[in-house]
Design a protein around this motif. Sequence first.
Motif, short mmCIF file in Angstrom:
data_model
loop_
_atom_site.label_atom_id
_atom_site.label_comp_id
_atom_site.label_asym_id
_atom_site.label_seq_id
_atom_site.Cartn_x
_atom_site.Cartn_y
_atom_site.Cartn_z
N PHE A 158 -0.79 -7.31 -10.94
CA PHE A 158 -1.22 -8.46 -11.74
C PHE A 158 -1.21 -9.66 -10.79
O PHE A 158 -1.38 -9.48 -9.57
N GLU A 178 -5.28 -3.71 -11.89
CA GLU A 178 -6.03 -4.81 -11.29
C GLU A 178 -6.20 -4.56 -9.80
O GLU A 178 -5.28 -4.01 -9.17
N TYR A 197 -1.03 -11.08 -1.49
CA TYR A 197 -2.12 -10.68 -0.58
C TYR A 197 -2.97 -11.88 -0.13
O TYR A 197 -3.22 -12.06 1.05
N GLN A 198 -3.45 -12.67 -1.12
CA GLN A 198 -4.34 -13.77 -0.75
C GLN A 198 -3.53 -14.99 -0.29
O GLN A 198 -3.98 -15.74 0.59
N THR A 202 2.45 6.78 -9.23
CA THR A 202 3.45 7.78 -9.59
C THR A 202 4.47 7.17 -10.57
O THR A 202 4.83 7.77 -11.58
N ILE A 209 -9.28 -3.45 2.24
CA ILE A 209 -7.95 -4.05 2.44
C ILE A 209 -7.04 -3.10 3.21
O ILE A 209 -6.27 -3.52 4.08
N GLU A 210 -7.15 -1.80 2.94
CA GLU A 210 -6.34 -0.82 3.69
C GLU A 210 -6.61 -0.86 5.19
O GLU A 210 -5.80 -0.39 5.98
N MET A 240 -10.92 -11.83 -7.24
CA MET A 240 -9.72 -11.27 -7.89
C MET A 240 -9.50 -11.98 -9.24
O MET A 240 -9.20 -11.33 -10.25
N GLU A 287 0.84 -1.20 0.00
CA GLU A 287 0.00 0.00 0.00
C GLU A 287 0.89 1.26 0.00
O GLU A 287 1.87 1.33 0.74
N SER A 314 -2.01 -11.45 -6.11
CA SER A 314 -2.84 -12.51 -5.50
C SER A 314 -1.98 -13.46 -4.67
O SER A 314 -2.40 -13.91 -3.60
N ARG A 343 -9.67 -10.75 -13.10
CA ARG A 343 -8.46 -10.94 -13.93
C ARG A 343 -8.78 -11.70 -15.21
O ARG A 343 -8.25 -11.37 -16.29
N ARG A 403 -14.03 -4.85 -8.63
CA ARG A 403 -13.12 -4.09 -7.75
C ARG A 403 -13.90 -3.37 -6.64
O ARG A 403 -13.51 -3.40 -5.48
N ASP A 431 -0.90 -2.00 -13.43
CA ASP A 431 -0.74 -1.63 -12.03
C ASP A 431 -1.32 -2.81 -11.23
O ASP A 431 -2.53 -2.89 -11.07
N PRO A 463 12.78 9.80 -2.53
CA PRO A 463 11.86 10.81 -3.07
C PRO A 463 11.31 10.38 -4.44
O PRO A 463 11.98 9.62 -5.16
N PRO A 464 10.11 10.86 -4.81
CA PRO A 464 9.46 10.42 -6.04
C PRO A 464 10.34 10.50 -7.28
O PRO A 464 10.34 9.58 -8.11
N GLY A 480 3.76 3.82 -4.27
CA GLY A 480 4.05 4.83 -5.30
C GLY A 480 3.88 4.28 -6.71
O GLY A 480 4.45 4.82 -7.66
N1 T5A Z 1 -5.16 -6.70 -4.37
C1 T5A Z 1 -5.00 -6.48 -5.69
C2 T5A Z 1 -5.19 -8.01 -3.86
O1 T5A Z 1 -5.39 -8.21 -2.64
N2 T5A Z 1 -5.02 -9.06 -4.72
C3 T5A Z 1 -4.87 -8.88 -6.07
O2 T5A Z 1 -4.73 -9.88 -6.81
C4 T5A Z 1 -4.85 -7.52 -6.58
C5 T5A Z 1 -4.67 -7.29 -8.03
C6 T5A Z 1 -6.25 -2.38 -4.64
C7 T5A Z 1 -6.08 -3.36 -3.52
O3 T5A Z 1 -6.29 -4.68 -4.02
C8 T5A Z 1 -5.36 -5.56 -3.45
C9 T5A Z 1 -4.16 -4.71 -3.19
C10 T5A Z 1 -4.73 -3.37 -2.83
O4 T5A Z 1 -4.98 -3.35 -1.43
P1 T5A Z 1 -4.52 -0.64 -5.60
O5 T5A Z 1 -5.55 0.25 -6.14
O6 T5A Z 1 -3.32 -0.86 -6.43
O7 T5A Z 1 -5.08 -2.15 -5.33
O8 T5A Z 1 -4.24 -0.14 -4.15
P2 T5A Z 1 -3.03 0.50 -3.50
O9 T5A Z 1 -1.78 -0.24 -3.63
O10 T5A Z 1 -3.55 0.72 -2.13
O11 T5A Z 1 -2.87 1.84 -4.35
P3 T5A Z 1 -2.37 3.17 -3.78
O12 T5A Z 1 -2.85 4.23 -4.72
O13 T5A Z 1 -2.70 3.32 -2.35
O14 T5A Z 1 -0.82 3.01 -3.85
P4 T5A Z 1 0.19 3.37 -4.96
O15 T5A Z 1 -0.47 3.49 -6.30
O16 T5A Z 1 1.31 2.42 -4.86
O17 T5A Z 1 0.71 4.78 -4.47
P5 T5A Z 1 0.52 6.23 -5.10
O18 T5A Z 1 1.40 6.42 -6.25
O19 T5A Z 1 -0.92 6.52 -5.25
O20 T5A Z 1 1.11 7.04 -3.88
C11 T5A Z 1 0.49 7.01 -2.61
C12 T5A Z 1 0.75 8.37 -1.91
O21 T5A Z 1 2.13 8.45 -1.63
C13 T5A Z 1 2.72 9.59 -2.27
C14 T5A Z 1 1.75 9.99 -3.37
O22 T5A Z 1 1.81 11.37 -3.62
C15 T5A Z 1 0.40 9.59 -2.77
O23 T5A Z 1 -0.08 10.57 -1.92
N3 T5A Z 1 3.99 9.15 -2.80
C16 T5A Z 1 5.19 9.41 -2.21
N4 T5A Z 1 5.50 10.12 -1.11
C17 T5A Z 1 6.83 10.18 -0.79
N5 T5A Z 1 7.82 9.58 -1.52
C18 T5A Z 1 7.53 8.87 -2.62
N6 T5A Z 1 8.51 8.29 -3.35
C19 T5A Z 1 6.15 8.77 -3.01
N7 T5A Z 1 5.53 8.13 -4.04
C20 T5A Z 1 4.22 8.37 -3.89
#
Ligand code: T5A
Length: 215
Positions: free
Chosen positions: A103, A45, A110-111, A24, A161-162, A76, A18, A107, A80, A56, A101, A195-196, A21
Amino acid sequence: MTRAVLTHPRLVSLEGGEGAGKTTAIAAIRACLQARGHEVVLTREPGGTPLAERIRDLLLDPRGEKLEAETELLLMFAARAQHVRQVVRPALQRGAYVVSDRFTDSSYAYQGHGRGLDAEWIAELERRAVGLKPGLTLLLDLDVREGRARISGRDLWPDRIEREQDDFFERVRAGFRQRAAAEPERFRVVDAGRPPAEVGAAVDAALAAWLDGQA
Ligand code: T5A
């Protein structure tokens, strides 16, 4: 009949815990591929088609009855199966790169590692419902607490999940790292604690080196 899981060189996935990034970093991947003249399809996914996006919503909605681990896994893979047939395979067949984003590794992490479901069952679903794995998987590896701190400021209403505890996410992280160690030719692990701009540059460098190795 045993079905094989074929590795496709134009399927690239981005994985991580979670807040790692991924959203990003995906911009860096798209820019790198487009600069080389490739068509790029960005997808995610669970999701990527209208039906899979509805699945989703069911998966992430924290309201209502408890979702059993087995139900979560099968949903899931339902999403898929739809995504692979409707979006991923057609795009690969016309020569595009598909950047997903998350695949199937999610699974397993997480699962499988997180919920404790049998990896062999997941592998069977992968063989029967997916049949494809990425040629390159970029794993954004990040300390669990740091990832959660990043998203806590953003999410007023965390998804289902969060809402899990840190120990769940520690198992997920260990699961991803274990998979990366087992398949070093497919995985590139990126330190996502920087950093990003640095994470983006590391993603770009890993992808460029991998593409050069394919040429
Ligand atoms: N899931 C998914 C399963 O359980 N099984 C499966 O088979 C699949 C496919 C949804 C959920 O589903 C689960 C996993 C997940 O819990 P998702 O939408 O990808 O999947 O959910 P998340 O991973 O929660 O997506 P997020 O948006 O929360 O995370 P990201 O995309 O990794 O992060 P991002 O880019 O949005 O950044 C998060 C925050 O951090 C900042 C950004 O500005 C943003 O605010 N940030 C940074 N801050 C500091 N330094 C850095 N380098 C940063 N990079 C980003």
